[in-house]
Write a protein that holds these residues in place. Structure first.
Motif, PDB file in Angstrom:
ATOM      1  N   PHE A   1      -4.592  -1.229  -3.434  1.00  0.00           N
ATOM      2  CA  PHE A   1      -4.986  -1.166  -2.032  1.00  0.00           C
ATOM      3  C   PHE A   1      -5.895   0.040  -1.791  1.00  0.00           C
ATOM      4  CE2 PHE A   1      -1.128  -3.662  -1.955  1.00  0.00           C
ATOM      5  CZ  PHE A   1      -1.372  -4.617  -0.975  1.00  0.00           C
ATOM      6  N   GLU A   2      -7.045  -0.186  -1.145  1.00  0.00           N
ATOM      7  CA  GLU A   2      -7.944   0.925  -0.826  1.00  0.00           C
ATOM      8  C   GLU A   2      -7.288   1.948   0.087  1.00  0.00           C
ATOM      9  OE1 GLU A   2     -11.618  -0.436   0.746  1.00  0.00           O
ATOM     10  OE2 GLU A   2     -12.358  -1.227  -1.177  1.00  0.00           O
ATOM     11  N   GLU A   3      -6.343   1.498   0.929  1.00  0.00           N
ATOM     12  CA  GLU A   3      -5.731   2.410   1.887  1.00  0.00           C
ATOM     13  C   GLU A   3      -4.653   3.291   1.280  1.00  0.00           C
ATOM     14  OE1 GLU A   3      -2.870   0.152   4.650  1.00  0.00           O
ATOM     15  OE2 GLU A   3      -4.009  -1.445   3.654  1.00  0.00           O
ATOM     16  N   SER A   4      -4.259   3.034   0.041  1.00  0.00           N
ATOM     17  CA  SER A   4      -3.224   3.847  -0.584  1.00  0.00           C
ATOM     18  C   SER A   4      -3.684   5.296  -0.690  1.00  0.00           C
ATOM     19  CB  SER A   4      -2.878   3.317  -1.975  1.00  0.00           C
ATOM     20  OG  SER A   4      -2.197   2.083  -1.894  1.00  0.00           O
ATOM     21  N   SER A   5      -2.846   6.208  -0.233  1.00  0.00           N
ATOM     22  CA  SER A   5      -3.148   7.639  -0.303  1.00  0.00           C
ATOM     23  C   SER A   5      -2.214   8.362  -1.259  1.00  0.00           C
ATOM     24  CB  SER A   5      -3.059   8.270   1.089  1.00  0.00           C
ATOM     25  OG  SER A   5      -1.771   8.055   1.659  1.00  0.00           O
TER      26      SER A   5
ATOM     27  N   PRO B   1       0.850  -1.193   0.000  1.00  0.00           N
ATOM     28  CA  PRO B   1       0.000   0.000   0.000  1.00  0.00           C
ATOM     29  C   PRO B   1       0.886   1.243   0.000  1.00  0.00           C
ATOM     30  CG  PRO B   1       0.106  -0.935   2.207  1.00  0.00           C
ATOM     31  CD  PRO B   1       0.844  -1.881   1.303  1.00  0.00           C
TER      32      PRO B   1
ATOM     33  N   THR C   1       1.345   4.503   1.304  1.00  0.00           N
ATOM     34  CA  THR C   1       0.980   5.408   2.384  1.00  0.00           C
ATOM     35  C   THR C   1       2.244   6.052   2.944  1.00  0.00           C
ATOM     36  OG1 THR C   1       1.213   3.740   4.122  1.00  0.00           O
ATOM     37  CG2 THR C   1      -0.939   3.862   3.001  1.00  0.00           C
TER      38      THR C   1
END
Length: 287
Positions: A155-159, A120, A122
């Protein structure tokens, strides 16, 4: 952080191939356009024998790129100090023009996995990967190149975007980048993205090496195309076209043809290298 006075420009801006022992004699007798070779570090971490003798002989004629597949730069745990020490010993001996690894993880506890798995994107992951890159560069005393992964999911959490993540890593560590054009094509196809838009956003000023290779074609459960990074087939025309597009952004760079499974006769790999050489010959240097 390593001093950014880079070693990533040391390879010739020419065609290279991933070296396989069955091609040793052919490479010596009929290299064609090949002026550099890549070896996987983990195959040369012994104390002697034919592999090291052949590599020493090849290094007298070809620039060497050492490519690691076992550090698990993105792994949750610490880097394996024994593995890193063996890698340093290899690099101190062969003095490669380039060293690279993957933006991926392949370990869980004491277990080593056969796949290079994505991360991910982040700030927390970035800090963790940066610390590992700094450790590798400090131990080796040289800059490393980091290779973009081939992705099969996001990944959904990737910002952060992958390109922004890579750009920030180069900023905080001084590392360079290995831009795998086949991986870009695979990820773009699997994630329904634009490969050219990815190249447009990529920090091309940090690229020290380009890769192309073959892949397998499949379909997911919904019938959509699913590409697998296999390195076991010729480079497809859309990847060659994407290489042309990339070289127009980067200017001349070392271009490697990867072929790691179902390895063909030298004549087939030599022909792929010739095509990479033609792609390089067709571009003008970026001013």
């Amino acid at each position: 952080m390593l001093d950014a006075a880079a070693t990533f420009r040391a390879l010739p801006h020419a065609a290279g191939v991933g070296y396989k022992p069955q091609h040793f004699t052919d490479l010596q007798q009929d290299p064609g356009p090949v002026s550099w070779i890549e070896v996987h570090a983990e195959n040369y971490m012994g104390d002697g024998g034919r592999p090291l003798a052949q590599l020493a002989a090849l290094s007298e004629r070809f620039a060497i790129s050492v490519h690691g597949v076992g550090l698990s730069i993105g792994g949750e745990g610490p880097l394996d100090p024994d593995h890193l020490a063996r890698l340093k010993k290899l690099c101190d001996w062969i003095k490669p023009a380039s060293f690279s690894e993957h933006l991926a993880w392949s370990t869980h506890g004491s277990e080593f996995l056969n796949d290079l798995l994505p991360l991910p994107y982040t700030p927390e992951t970035l800090a963790h990967v940066a610390a590992h890159i700094n450790q590798v560069q400090d131990v080796l005393g040289r800059q490393m190149l980091l290779e973009n992964p081939s992705s099969y999911l996001a990944f959904e959490e990737s910002s952060l975007s992958e390109t922004d993540f890579l750009a920030e890593l180069t900023h905080v560590t001084g590392c360079g980048l290995l831009l795998d054009v086949n991986n870009v094509f695979i990820s773009a196809t699997n994630l329904n993205l634009s490969a050219q838009a990815y190249i447009d956003a990529y920090p091309t000023d940090r690229v020290g090496e380009l890769h192309v290779g073959g892949h397998d074609e499949d379909a997911d459960d919904h019938g959509a195309p699913l590409l697998i990074d296999s390195h076991g087939k010729p480079v497809v025309d859309p990847v060659w076209s994407l290489l042309d597009y990339t070289l127009a952004q980067t200017g001349p760079k070392p271009v490697l043809v990867e072929w790691d499974t179902d390895v063909p006769d030298w004549s087939v790999l030599r022909a792929e290298a010739l095509r990479a050489d033609r792609a390089l010959a067709a571009i003008a240097p970026v001013q």
